[in-house]
Scaffold this motif. Structure first.
Motif, PDB file in Angstrom:
ATOM      1  N   PHE A  83       0.820  -1.212   0.000  1.00 53.49           N
ATOM      2  CA  PHE A  83       0.000   0.000   0.000  1.00 53.49           C
ATOM      3  C   PHE A  83       0.856   1.265   0.000  1.00 53.49           C
ATOM      4  N   GLY A  84       2.158   1.094  -0.241  1.00 54.57           N
ATOM      5  CA  GLY A  84       3.053   2.238  -0.232  1.00 54.57           C
ATOM      6  C   GLY A  84       3.306   2.784   1.161  1.00 54.57           C
ATOM      7  N   ALA A  85       3.121   1.929   2.172  1.00 53.51           N
ATOM      8  CA  ALA A  85       3.264   2.359   3.556  1.00 53.51           C
ATOM      9  C   ALA A  85       4.346   1.530   4.249  1.00 53.51           C
ATOM     10  N   ARG A  86       4.673   1.963   5.468  1.00 53.09           N
ATOM     11  CA  ARG A  86       5.593   1.223   6.324  1.00 53.09           C
ATOM     12  C   ARG A  86       4.831   0.689   7.537  1.00 53.09           C
ATOM     13  N   THR A  87       5.338  -0.402   8.078  1.00 53.08           N
ATOM     14  CA  THR A  87       4.714  -0.951   9.286  1.00 53.08           C
ATOM     15  C   THR A  87       4.657   0.103  10.381  1.00 53.08           C
ATOM     16  N   SER A  88       5.720   0.894  10.503  1.00 51.42           N
ATOM     17  CA  SER A  88       5.793   1.911  11.554  1.00 51.42           C
ATOM     18  C   SER A  88       4.749   3.001  11.384  1.00 51.42           C
ATOM     19  N   ASP A  89       4.156   3.116  10.191  1.00 51.46           N
ATOM     20  CA  ASP A  89       3.063   4.078  10.002  1.00 51.46           C
ATOM     21  C   ASP A  89       1.821   3.656  10.773  1.00 51.46           C
ATOM     22  N   TYR A  90       1.730   2.366  11.077  1.00 52.07           N
ATOM     23  CA  TYR A  90       0.520   1.834  11.703  1.00 52.07           C
ATOM     24  C   TYR A  90       0.764   1.173  13.057  1.00 52.07           C
ATOM     25  N   LEU A  91       1.972   0.642  13.279  1.00 51.91           N
ATOM     26  CA  LEU A  91       2.232  -0.119  14.489  1.00 51.91           C
ATOM     27  C   LEU A  91       3.469   0.394  15.211  1.00 51.91           C
ATOM     28  N   ASP A  92       3.412   0.360  16.533  1.00 60.26           N
ATOM     29  CA  ASP A  92       4.561   0.683  17.379  1.00 60.26           C
ATOM     30  C   ASP A  92       5.066  -0.622  17.962  1.00 60.26           C
ATOM     31  N   LEU A  93       6.187  -1.112  17.423  1.00 62.18           N
ATOM     32  CA  LEU A  93       6.706  -2.419  17.817  1.00 62.18           C
ATOM     33  C   LEU A  93       7.847  -2.281  18.815  1.00 62.18           C
ATOM     34  N   VAL A  94       7.849  -3.165  19.813  1.00 56.92           N
ATOM     35  CA  VAL A  94       8.965  -3.227  20.751  1.00 56.92           C
ATOM     36  C   VAL A  94       9.569  -4.623  20.693  1.00 56.92           C
ATOM     37  N   GLU A  95      10.892  -4.692  20.843  1.00 58.01           N
ATOM     38  CA  GLU A  95      11.601  -5.967  20.844  1.00 58.01           C
ATOM     39  C   GLU A  95      11.506  -6.585  22.230  1.00 58.01           C
ATOM     40  N   LEU A  96      11.175  -7.865  22.288  1.00 56.35           N
ATOM     41  CA  LEU A  96      11.092  -8.544  23.571  1.00 56.35           C
ATOM     42  C   LEU A  96      12.422  -9.221  23.890  1.00 56.35           C
ATOM     43  N   THR A  97      12.971  -8.890  25.045  1.00 57.33           N
ATOM     44  CA  THR A  97      14.225  -9.485  25.497  1.00 57.33           C
ATOM     45  C   THR A  97      14.067  -9.902  26.947  1.00 57.33           C
ATOM     46  N   PRO A  98      14.105 -11.196  27.250  1.00 57.24           N
ATOM     47  CA  PRO A  98      14.256 -12.325  26.329  1.00 57.24           C
ATOM     48  C   PRO A  98      13.027 -12.499  25.440  1.00 57.24           C
ATOM     49  N   GLY A  99      13.165 -13.362  24.452  1.00 55.72           N
ATOM     50  CA  GLY A  99      12.023 -13.613  23.595  1.00 55.72           C
ATOM     51  C   GLY A  99      10.896 -14.294  24.348  1.00 55.72           C
ATOM     52  N   TYR A 100      11.260 -15.246  25.228  1.00 54.34           N
ATOM     53  CA  TYR A 100      10.250 -15.946  26.028  1.00 54.34           C
ATOM     54  C   TYR A 100      10.951 -16.721  27.142  1.00 54.34           C
ATOM     55  N   ARG A 101      10.176 -17.167  28.099  1.00 55.41           N
ATOM     56  CA  ARG A 101      10.663 -17.912  29.259  1.00 55.41           C
ATOM     57  C   ARG A 101      10.049 -19.302  29.227  1.00 55.41           C
ATOM     58  N   VAL A 102      10.860 -20.310  29.524  1.00 51.35           N
ATOM     59  CA  VAL A 102      10.415 -21.701  29.477  1.00 51.35           C
ATOM     60  C   VAL A 102      10.488 -22.312  30.872  1.00 51.35           C
ATOM     61  N   PHE A 103       9.383 -22.919  31.300  1.00 50.90           N
ATOM     62  CA  PHE A 103       9.316 -23.706  32.519  1.00 50.90           C
ATOM     63  C   PHE A 103       9.108 -25.159  32.100  1.00 50.90           C
ATOM     64  N   SER A 104      10.078 -26.015  32.394  1.00 49.71           N
ATOM     65  CA  SER A 104       9.973 -27.412  31.984  1.00 49.71           C
ATOM     66  C   SER A 104      10.055 -28.313  33.205  1.00 49.71           C
ATOM     67  N   GLY A 105       8.972 -29.016  33.498  1.00 49.76           N
ATOM     68  CA  GLY A 105       8.943 -29.885  34.661  1.00 49.76           C
ATOM     69  C   GLY A 105       9.214 -29.108  35.926  1.00 49.76           C
ATOM     70  N   THR A 106      10.120 -29.610  36.739  1.00 51.42           N
ATOM     71  CA  THR A 106      10.470 -28.954  38.000  1.00 51.42           C
ATOM     72  C   THR A 106      11.784 -28.183  37.897  1.00 51.42           C
ATOM     73  N   HIS A 107      12.305 -28.035  36.686  1.00 50.86           N
ATOM     74  CA  HIS A 107      13.585 -27.356  36.498  1.00 50.86           C
ATOM     75  C   HIS A 107      13.417 -25.845  36.608  1.00 50.86           C
ATOM     76  N   ASP A 108      14.542 -25.159  36.822  1.00 51.39           N
ATOM     77  CA  ASP A 108      14.521 -23.708  36.856  1.00 51.39           C
ATOM     78  C   ASP A 108      14.099 -23.165  35.498  1.00 51.39           C
ATOM     79  N   ALA A 109      13.492 -21.983  35.525  1.00 54.97           N
ATOM     80  CA  ALA A 109      13.058 -21.363  34.281  1.00 54.97           C
ATOM     81  C   ALA A 109      14.259 -21.024  33.407  1.00 54.97           C
ATOM     82  N   VAL A 110      14.072 -21.131  32.097  1.00 60.08           N
ATOM     83  CA  VAL A 110      15.112 -20.811  31.120  1.00 60.08           C
ATOM     84  C   VAL A 110      14.626 -19.636  30.291  1.00 60.08           C
ATOM     85  N   ASP A 111      15.396 -18.562  30.275  1.00 62.27           N
ATOM     86  CA  ASP A 111      15.076 -17.420  29.425  1.00 62.27           C
ATOM     87  C   ASP A 111      15.727 -17.617  28.068  1.00 62.27           C
TER      88      ASP A 111
END
Length: 548
Positions: A83-111
């Protein structure tokens, strides 16, 4: 009956069924291409499964009720660029750091960090030697991702030409191996740590599938989260829906809400059958809307088996009898008093051995399990990244528990007064699990508002086949050209878009499915994305300049 093969006209009147992401995107592209477009939506708001919920009596809380992972950023960038536009014209994006956190069984969380080198370092710290293996794995994932973008996703498979391209032929042996070997076998052959295996195979759930039946071609998903990174649009996916809605309005699309299509109308002449528009229910009255073109962005099973007569169905009931509907889901929307530092924005809770979790989702209830749902669940805490989703001093949680795709599990209480007993049991178990695995013993006591959504809500609100939450699973026989086609074989000028057709599930795929409609309309058999921008037509009689 003669099979429909005629290419539709390049302009005229069009009806799009459904104002979900695919319907919004398709309507905007059609309008830019010169069509006069009307969108009919059965619900009272736009967005479809990418919905939003606010609850009277709890001001300051707002929940997304659908997608929450912003992946494949270039798919969004390309769509806006059309449409001749940029994503930033419509959305305000932020980078997630860490991307996500994992809880597996009874182990400590992993970022899990964002970035190739950071991910390699994490893997090496957990399993010596795994860092170098991950480097090779990500190289392969990047190559698979590139070939998917260039040859498969933006492809209507109308001709064999794109599949005979040298980029495909030189990789033929490897592509065959990736398509016929499961993601689980591919990952397990290289990594031993259970949590690392889970990090690399959990994207199968994004594909409404399980690691044992998902082709290893989809290891390309690790390129999107570990290398490209995970972003978050301020305002959540409601902001994405608003952007697509705005684009459609800017291009002249008309919307009629609370208007449920009840039939796709047709006429026959000289052995050909073509759509003539639709009939829909509005204010308890049946109304008709004539159109030269109809695109259903609703559930494909519903479209074919409820909106067309038996003799005009490309995908009748017998087609669906041996198809995999993918996962169902129970969603929990929580408002929690106080902070929850134990959780990040995206959180994955896994059973240490999740075999039974997938069995209960895809094979049915297990006799040893007191609830008909997975113990591997997803929790989003968007209040980590923005203030607008919860009042000060409170957290916003969105919980997704995979279940069997079965509307029999019942409704939640987000849209009706009371939830089914099964949904309540599943929700209670999940909340207790989060409290235990994340170390939040008083979680239940701190919940100030809770609403649930069940498989029956997906069926009722979106006509979802058997209550599926995402769409048909991405197994080998339900991927690429084996997933079906985006146009009717029996009704000219009838097309399909969205997660239940090609190229598949997820917001980026819905955007691509909209673009593929434009390509099919112009008999464009190229395999990649359209050139940017898409030339705008100001009248329906203008001719496009990009056909190739």
């Amino acid at each position: 009956m003669k099979t429909s093969t005629t290419t539709p006209r390049s302009s005229g009147t069009a009806v799009v069924i459904g104002a979900g992401v695919a319907g919004l995107a398709t309507s905007a592209l059609l309008a830019r291409d010169g069509w006069q477009v009307t969108v009919l939506e059965k619900n009272t708001d736009v967005g479809g499964r990418a919905g939003s919920l606010e609850i009277s009596g709890f001001p300051g809380f707002r929940w997304d009720t659908g997608p929450s992972w912003y992946l494949m950023p270039e798919a969004f960038d390309h769509f806006f660029a059309l449409f001749g536009a940029r994503t930033s014209d419509y959305l305000d994006l932020v980078e997630l750091t860490p991307g996500y956190r994992v809880f597996s069984g009874t182990h400590d969380a992993v970022d899990v960090p964002t970035g190739r080198e950071e991910a390699i370092a994490l893997f090496e710290s957990i399993e010596p030697g795994a860092g170098a293996k991950l480097g090779n794995y990500l190289d392969s994932a990047a190559d698979a991702y590139d070939i998917a973008i260039d040859r498969f996703l933006y492809n209507n498979f109308s001709t064999l030409g794109p599949l005979l391209h040298r980029d495909v032929l030189t990789r033929a042996g490897r592509l065959f191996s990736l398509l016929t070997r499961s993601l689980q076998k591919y990952v397990n052959s290289q990594f031993s740590s259970p949590v690392l295996r889970q990090i690399l195979t959990y994207p199968a759930v994004f594909l409404s599938s399980r690691p044992t039946t998902t082709p290893s071609m989809y290891h390309l998903m690790s390129h999107t989260d570990l290398v490209q990174g995970v972003k978050y649009p301020i305002g959540g996916f409601t902001a994405v829906v608003d952007a697509l809605h705005q684009l459609a309005l800017e291009n002249g699309v008309e919307f009629q809400l609370d208007s449920e299509v009840i039939s796709i109308n047709t006429a026959s002449s000289r052995g050909n059958t073509s759509t003539t528009g639709v009939s829909f229910l509005h204010n308890r009255e049946v109304q008709n809307l004539d159109a030269d073109l109809v695109v259903s962005a609703g559930d494909l099973h519903h479209t074919e088996n409820n909106l067309l007569p038996r003799e005009l169905r490309t995908y009748p009931e017998r087609y669906w009898s041996n198809r995999n509907p993918g996962i169902g889901a129970v969603l929990i929307l929580l408002g929690v008093k106080g902070e929850l530092p134990q959780l990040d924005h995206h959180n994955l809770f896994f059973s240490e051995d999740w075999t039974d979790d997938f069995a209960v989702v895809f094979d049915g209830p297990q006799l040893t399990r007191p609830h008909n749902a997975s113990n591997s669940i997803y929790v989003s805490k968007p209040s980590t990244s923005e203030d607008g989703v919860a009042p000060a001093g409170y957290e916003n949680l969105f919980v997704l528990i995979p279940t069997k795709a079965s509307s029999g599990i019942g409704h939640g209480d987000a849209y009706i007064q009371s939830a089914s007993a099964s949904v309540e049991t599943i929700a209670s178990h999940a909340i207790n699990q989060i409290a235990t695995q994340a170390g939040i013993p008083d979680l239940t006591d701190r919940i100030v508002v809770k609403r649930t959504i069940g498989p029956a809500d997906f069926e009722h609100r979106y006509h979802s086949w058997v209550g599926s939450a995402l769409g048909p699973a991405h197994t080998l026989r339900q991927s690429a050209f084996l997933r079906g086609r985006n146009s009717s074989r029996k009704v000219e000028n009838l097309f399909y878009a969205g997660a239940t057709t090609v190229p598949g599930v997820g917001i980026p795929m819905c955007l691509i499915s909209a673009e593929n409609i434009i390509k099919r309309l112009h008999a464009d058999t190229s395999a990649g994305p359209l050139p940017e921008p898409l030339p705008a037509k100001t009248t329906s009689s203008q001719k496009t300049s990009y056909d190739h």
